[in-house]
Design an enzyme around this catalytic site. Sequence first.
Site, PDB file in Angstrom:
ATOM      1  N   CYS A   1       0.890  -1.427  -0.135  1.00 45.96           N
ATOM      2  CA  CYS A   1       0.330  -0.222   0.097  1.00 45.96           C
ATOM      3  C   CYS A   1       0.866   1.205  -0.037  1.00 45.96           C
ATOM      4  O   CYS A   1       0.732   2.117  -0.813  1.00 45.96           O
ATOM      5  CB  CYS A   1      -0.652   0.102   1.659  1.00 45.96           C
ATOM      6  SG  CYS A   1       0.085   0.329   2.811  1.00 45.96           S
TER       7      CYS A   1
ATOM      8  N   HIS B   1      -2.670   1.067   6.884  1.00 51.48           N
ATOM      9  CA  HIS B   1      -3.038   1.137   5.562  1.00 51.48           C
ATOM     10  C   HIS B   1      -3.308   2.686   5.238  1.00 51.48           C
ATOM     11  O   HIS B   1      -3.286   2.924   5.957  1.00 51.48           O
ATOM     12  CB  HIS B   1      -4.162   0.354   5.342  1.00 51.48           C
ATOM     13  CG  HIS B   1      -4.107   0.472   3.951  1.00 51.48           C
ATOM     14  ND1 HIS B   1      -3.642  -0.452   3.096  1.00 51.48           N
ATOM     15  CD2 HIS B   1      -5.307   0.432   3.417  1.00 51.48           C
ATOM     16  CE1 HIS B   1      -5.205  -0.927   2.096  1.00 51.48           C
ATOM     17  NE2 HIS B   1      -5.116  -0.472   1.944  1.00 51.48           N
TER      18      HIS B   1
ATOM     19  N   HIS C   1      -5.769   2.116  -4.916  1.00 52.67           N
ATOM     20  CA  HIS C   1      -4.618   1.170  -3.306  1.00 52.67           C
ATOM     21  C   HIS C   1      -4.383  -0.264  -3.788  1.00 52.67           C
ATOM     22  O   HIS C   1      -5.158  -0.679  -4.505  1.00 52.67           O
ATOM     23  CB  HIS C   1      -5.623   1.490  -1.757  1.00 52.67           C
ATOM     24  CG  HIS C   1      -6.737   0.256  -1.918  1.00 52.67           C
ATOM     25  ND1 HIS C   1      -6.906   0.264  -0.401  1.00 52.67           N
ATOM     26  CD2 HIS C   1      -7.486   0.040  -2.459  1.00 52.67           C
ATOM     27  CE1 HIS C   1      -7.694  -1.403  -0.466  1.00 52.67           C
ATOM     28  NE2 HIS C   1      -8.948  -1.110  -2.276  1.00 52.67           N
TER      29      HIS C   1
END
Length: 370
Positions: A284, A332, A344
């Site tokens: 990510c 994240h 993402h």
Amino acid sequence: MSTGTDRDTARRALITTAVAVVCAVTVLAAPGTAFASPAPTPAPTATPSAPSASAAPVSNKDLEAVRSKLDALYHDASVATDAYNAAEEQSKKQSAEIVELAKKIVKGQEKLDELKDRAGAAARSQYRTGGMPDEAQLLLSDNPQAFLDGTGRVLQGQRATKGLIAELTRTQQDLKQYTADASAQWQQLEKNRQAKASAKKKITAQIAAAEKLESQLEKQEKERLARLEQQAALKAQTAWLDSGALKGVGDKATTAGKAAVAYATAQLGKPYEWGAEGPSTYDCSGLTSQAWASAGDPIPRTSQEQWKQLPHVAVKDMRPGDLIIYFDDASHVAMYIGDGAIIHAPRPGRTVTVAGAGSMPILGVVRPDA
């Protein structure tokens, strides 16, 4: 001969056992957990028979338990990935600093050798003059006037000798400090190596446990699980939109923001891989950091450091290119692309994709080009 009821019961027991095993793996992989020798596992009283094609599917309740456990496993893997990436970045930095210190040590040693040669030459010169005081040299000189003319040079030489000694001392002190700094960097480098190894061990354990849990499901159950995940994401996104979170949010990006979004968009469909920064795979923060690097604005490598170091903006003020940080531990990160959507790299087994910005718990928004 086993009945359909027996098979259904065995099927549910298999899934329940799988979840229990994964829970145990999660506990063992948690940081700070003491690893003791495990006690022998009692043998089961009955071995569940393999589910047949006619076995009833696992209930939605059981699948929800599986989904919840998978979310926890992949979240923990994401936290460990951030720790791995942070240790990797520190290792790179320390390696570069060690190289620079090594160069300084080499140059310092060369300078020290030169100063010692000069000091030796001065000592030899003094020895040739007999080391006599200036008054005695004046009385014994065949040419007193020439001696007096040279006294200025003598004084200059004395001052130069004192300066040489001072410079020699400073150089020795610098070399000692460079050596100490290099030793400290080596020790920290080793600590980071151990941190990386520990994080890697946890990542692989969490991912393996998740994959094992998913492997207990049949094809139809995996498809149902995927639908449950989609429904949960849609429900969260709908609730977020209904809250008015996007009220007043604009879709006008800066030039750098447009470039970052363009880079992220070009990576759609590429696989997730923990610790990866492209160009073929990403995690990510690898995706977001590379997107902004391509836009000419380098940012920290990990989602946690992006949250710590980049300027925060309110959700109502965000614009395309801004980064949305998720979960309380900032484990994240995704890039906002406008219209309530993000790009993402979700987790292992998935690819870079577009999703709803509110499909996960939002911690906050940061702006790389504030």
